[in-house]
Design a protein around this motif. Sequence first.
Motif, mmCIF file in Angstrom:
data_model
loop_
_atom_site.group_PDB
_atom_site.id
_atom_site.type_symbol
_atom_site.label_atom_id
_atom_site.label_comp_id
_atom_site.label_asym_id
_atom_site.label_seq_id
_atom_site.Cartn_x
_atom_site.Cartn_y
_atom_site.Cartn_z
ATOM 1 N N ASN A 171 -60.238 19.841 75.118
ATOM 2 C CA ASN A 171 -60.647 21.186 75.531
ATOM 3 C C ASN A 171 -59.506 22.182 75.349
ATOM 4 O O ASN A 171 -59.034 22.788 76.311
ATOM 5 C CB ASN A 171 -61.119 21.157 76.988
ATOM 6 C CG ASN A 171 -61.762 22.454 77.408
ATOM 7 O OD1 ASN A 171 -62.365 23.163 76.597
ATOM 8 N ND2 ASN A 171 -61.635 22.792 78.679
ATOM 9 N N ILE A 204 -71.458 21.177 74.412
ATOM 10 C CA ILE A 204 -70.878 19.827 74.505
ATOM 11 C C ILE A 204 -71.958 18.763 74.398
ATOM 12 O O ILE A 204 -71.782 17.728 73.750
ATOM 13 C CB ILE A 204 -70.080 19.661 75.822
ATOM 14 C CG1 ILE A 204 -68.760 20.421 75.746
ATOM 15 C CG2 ILE A 204 -69.812 18.179 76.119
ATOM 16 C CD1 ILE A 204 -67.995 20.445 77.048
ATOM 17 N N GLU A 241 -69.723 27.101 75.614
ATOM 18 C CA GLU A 241 -68.961 25.904 75.251
ATOM 19 C C GLU A 241 -69.471 24.685 76.014
ATOM 20 O O GLU A 241 -69.617 23.596 75.443
ATOM 21 C CB GLU A 241 -67.470 26.130 75.536
ATOM 22 C CG GLU A 241 -66.817 27.125 74.582
ATOM 23 C CD GLU A 241 -65.398 27.476 74.969
ATOM 24 O OE1 GLU A 241 -64.666 27.980 74.102
ATOM 25 O OE2 GLU A 241 -65.019 27.254 76.134
#
Length: 201
Positions: free
Chosen positions: A66, A172, A168
Motif C-alpha cells: 500500500n 482491492i 482504492e
Amino acid sequence: PPSADLPIWGVNPDLIEITLTGYPVVNEYHEPIVRIYPVADYVALEPRIQTIVDELQVLLTSQDPNPASIPFVPLFNAAQMMQAQVAYLNFRNGQGVRFITQYGQAAMPISNDSAFYAFIGLTEDDAYLISAILPVTHPLFYEDNMTEPEEGWAAFSENYETYISNMEAELITEPADSFFPHLTPLDEMMASFLIPPDAIP
C-alpha cells in the motif's frame, strides 16, 4: 544541459518505444505504449531521475502493498491520483510493480477515459527502466472526468482524499477480469520482457 531549458517532463534520452496497435481501449490522454530507458543516459540528462531509480529500488525491495506513491516514468506535469491493484511482478531479467492509476492537475473522478494500467520496472543490472501505460476501464469508474459528480464539484473536491481512499479499497477486491482489458494478460505481457545489455547502443 537540456534540463536547464526544458521542464523535467520534457527531457528524455534515446529510448525504445513500443506502441500497441489495435488496442481495445481509447484513452483521452495516453496511448498504449511500453518504453525502455537507459538509466545512465537518463540520469546524465536529468539528475533527478536518480531519485526515482533509488525510490523504485527501495519499493521493489520492500514490496509495500500500500505505497503512498509509486515512482514512475515518463514524468507528467500532473500528480499521481491513485495507486490501486498494486502487484509486484518479475520480468525475464528484472522486477517491477504494476498498479492502476490516473494523473491529474485537479480533483477529478477516476474515469474510463483517463485511468490506466501502469508498470515500472528495473533490470537486474540496474541499466534499464521499463515502463508501460496501458489504458483500462472498470465499472466503478466514471465514464469521463468532466461529468459533474452528484454532490457537485465543490463537495467532491472537499472530500477527494476520502473518495480516492474508498476507490482504492473497493478495487482491492475487484477481480482481474473485471477490468477491460483483463489485467492477467497485461501482466503476462510485461513478465515476458527481456532487455539485453545492449538494447540501446
